[in-house]
Scaffold this active site. Structure first.
Site, short mmCIF file in Angstrom:
data_model
loop_
_atom_site.label_atom_id
_atom_site.label_comp_id
_atom_site.label_asym_id
_atom_site.label_seq_id
_atom_site.Cartn_x
_atom_site.Cartn_y
_atom_site.Cartn_z
N LYS A 162 82.70 67.65 55.42
CA LYS A 162 83.05 69.07 55.58
C LYS A 162 84.15 69.31 56.62
O LYS A 162 84.35 70.43 57.09
CB LYS A 162 81.83 69.94 55.94
N LYS A 368 85.27 74.23 47.81
CA LYS A 368 85.96 74.07 49.09
C LYS A 368 86.42 75.45 49.55
O LYS A 368 87.18 76.11 48.82
CB LYS A 368 87.16 73.14 48.96
N HIS A 372 80.49 81.35 54.30
CA HIS A 372 79.31 80.89 55.05
C HIS A 372 78.34 82.05 55.27
O HIS A 372 78.77 83.18 55.45
CB HIS A 372 79.73 80.33 56.41
P1 A3P Z 1 84.16 75.24 53.80
O1 A3P Z 1 83.85 75.17 52.35
O2 A3P Z 1 82.97 75.31 54.65
O3 A3P Z 1 85.14 76.32 54.14
P2 A3P Z 1 85.48 68.42 52.87
O4 A3P Z 1 86.54 68.32 51.84
O5 A3P Z 1 85.57 67.33 53.91
O6 A3P Z 1 84.11 68.54 52.26
O7 A3P Z 1 85.72 69.75 53.67
C1 A3P Z 1 85.55 71.01 53.09
C2 A3P Z 1 86.24 71.99 53.97
O8 A3P Z 1 87.64 71.80 53.89
C3 A3P Z 1 86.04 73.42 53.57
O9 A3P Z 1 84.87 73.88 54.20
C4 A3P Z 1 87.31 74.11 54.07
O10 A3P Z 1 87.10 74.90 55.21
C5 A3P Z 1 88.20 72.94 54.46
N1 A3P Z 1 89.59 73.03 54.00
C6 A3P Z 1 90.65 72.59 54.69
N2 A3P Z 1 91.77 72.83 54.03
C7 A3P Z 1 91.43 73.44 52.88
C8 A3P Z 1 92.18 73.91 51.78
N3 A3P Z 1 93.50 73.81 51.75
N4 A3P Z 1 91.50 74.48 50.75
C9 A3P Z 1 90.16 74.58 50.79
N5 A3P Z 1 89.40 74.13 51.82
C10 A3P Z 1 90.02 73.56 52.84
#
Ligand code: A3P
Length: 406
Positions: A162, A368, A372
């Site tokens: 995350k 993504k 929350h």
């Molecule tokens: P949230 O869904 O809580 O906002 P991972 O890929 O490691 O699982 O991380 C997910 C997180 O990547 C998402 O958490 C989001 O905040 C973050 N993130 C960073 N850049 C992003 C992007 N360009 N588009 C979507 N999410 C992004």
């Protein structure tokens, strides 16, 4: 007027004429098919040459970019992309052809992909399981036999869950010298007994000068992972995307909640005992964020200089800036710049103007950037206090203040 007799009973002068028209039509059809076939074969050949690649479109998937059109760009794009990009795209096209399967969107795999499908057997971005050379169009087979080779990864995104690991990998894949597995291999935590040959086979093919990468965020918190990765190669470059541990914990919880809506509240899971305020550090959502503790294990096997810590917050506020650091760390030319990104207001996140192997804008999937749930302020504050000393230690260890406690 007399009714016409049965066909063939009264030959008319029109009949030889229709037969000759039919014969001409057949002849034309044959020559059309022949020219189409010749044209097709020529086009196949042309793709092996170093000249401009003919704009082809394909809704197929490749190791890591399933569901996207391949080589869909026109000459304008090709003029911008260096030869390495063209080589990469060519390789992707061939690999896609080898494994022609329904695209991610076609098969509804998007969610599974974004949810970090464990393992790769038959999964998107796999090594070709389920692929069929026989499915490739004629003429492709010979071209497929000697195109690049599978290498063990030279760089791995090891964490954190995350943190923004999918965004980083998707952005990096835009680079012509990066080839990455799309799904998470989970080799060093779940499948180590399958052996390195199995692991290597999951990797996409690379040409000389290209880097092979994968991302499995659970490695960062897996005790055995540092020693195992070091045993594969001491030179492996390690990338960790870190994010404010409190937000990360809430993000982690949100993901679980989306799959199991009946779980207890975040607040009740946080504490061993709410009255005493004792935090439950055995809850993985809390445990993963104690970055300093996990890092200690890695530093027993890798020098800090071989690790890069990417700010999950900056990856959102300044993706090009963070990508610049990553490209430098990987020894890559700075090809991914702010020109590659735009801010998508609906998504609320930066997205790619053109994803790898596509001419279309690309945002990450709906798993993504989830909304929350509102968490009790006191609980959030209690967690901030809990993490502060670990964060400070982490800043010291990495020589970088991530600003979570400012
Ligand atoms: P949230 O869904 O809580 O906002 P991972 O890929 O490691 O699982 O991380 C997910 C997180 O990547 C998402 O958490 C989001 O905040 C973050 N993130 C960073 N850049 C992003 C992007 N360009 N588009 C979507 N999410 C992004």
């Amino acid at each position: 007027m007399a009714p016409p007799g049965p066909a063939g009973a009264h030959p008319t002068s029109a009949e030889p004429l229709s037969r000759s028209i039919f014969r001409k039509f057949l002849l034309m059809l044959c020559s059309l098919l022949t020219s189409l076939y010749v044209f097709y074969c020529l086009a196949e050949r042309c793709q092996t040459l170093s000249g401009p690649v003919v704009g082809l479109s394909g809704g197929g998937e490749e190791a890591g970019a399933p569901g996207r059109g391949v080589l869909a760009e026109g000459p304008r794009e090709l003029a911008v992309w260096p030869a390495a990009a063209q080589r990469k795209r060519l390789l992707q096209l061939r690999q896609w052809r080898r494994r022609r399967r329904p695209s991610r969107r076609e098969s509804g795999e998007e969610a599974a992909w974004e949810e970090e499908t464990p393992g790769l057997a038959g999964g998107p971005g796999g090594s070709g399981a389920g692929s069929s050379v026989a499915e490739a169009p004629p003429g492709t087979l010979a071209l497929l036999l000697d195109e690049g080779s599978k290498q063990l990864p030279q760089a791995i995104i090891i964490g954190v869950k995350k943190g923004g690991t999918r965004a980083l990998l998707e952005f990096l894949r835009v680079h012509p010298d990066v080839r990455a597995v799309g799904a998470e291999p989970h080799f060093f935590d779940r499948s180590y007994d399958k052996g390195l040959a199995w692991y290597r086979d999951l990797m996409p093919r690379t040409l000389e000068g290209q880097i092979t990468m994968e991302k499995t965020p659970s490695y960062f918190v897996t005790r055995e992972a540092p020693a195992r990765i070091s045993a594969m190669s001491k030179d492996t470059k390690l990338i960790v995307v870190v994010r404010d541990p409190v937000t990360r914990a809430i993000s982690d919880y949100t993901q679980t909640l989306s799959k199991r809506p009946d779980i207890p509240t975040f607040e009740s899971l946080t504490f061993k005992n709410r009255t005493t305020g004792l935090i439950d550090t055995s809850w993985s959502a809390i445990q993963i964020g104690i970055y300093a503790k996990h890092l200690e294990h890695w530093l027993r096997h890798f020098p800090i200089g071989q690790m890069l810590f990417v700010s999950g917050e900056r990856l959102i506020s300044d993706p090009a800036g963070e990508l610049g650091r990553v490209q430098d760390f990987l020894g890559l030319k700075r090809i991914i710049t702010d020109k590659h990104f735009y801010f998508n207001k609906t998504k609320g996140f930066p997205c790619l103007k053109k994803a790898e192997g596509s001419s279309k804008p690309h945002c990450l999937g709906k798993t993504k950037g989830r909304t929350h749930p509102e968490i009790d302020r006191e609980v959030v504050q209690r967690l901030r206090d809990f993490y502060r000393p670990f964060n400070l230690k982490f800043y010291q260890m990495t020589g970088h203040d991530f600003g979570w406690d400012g």
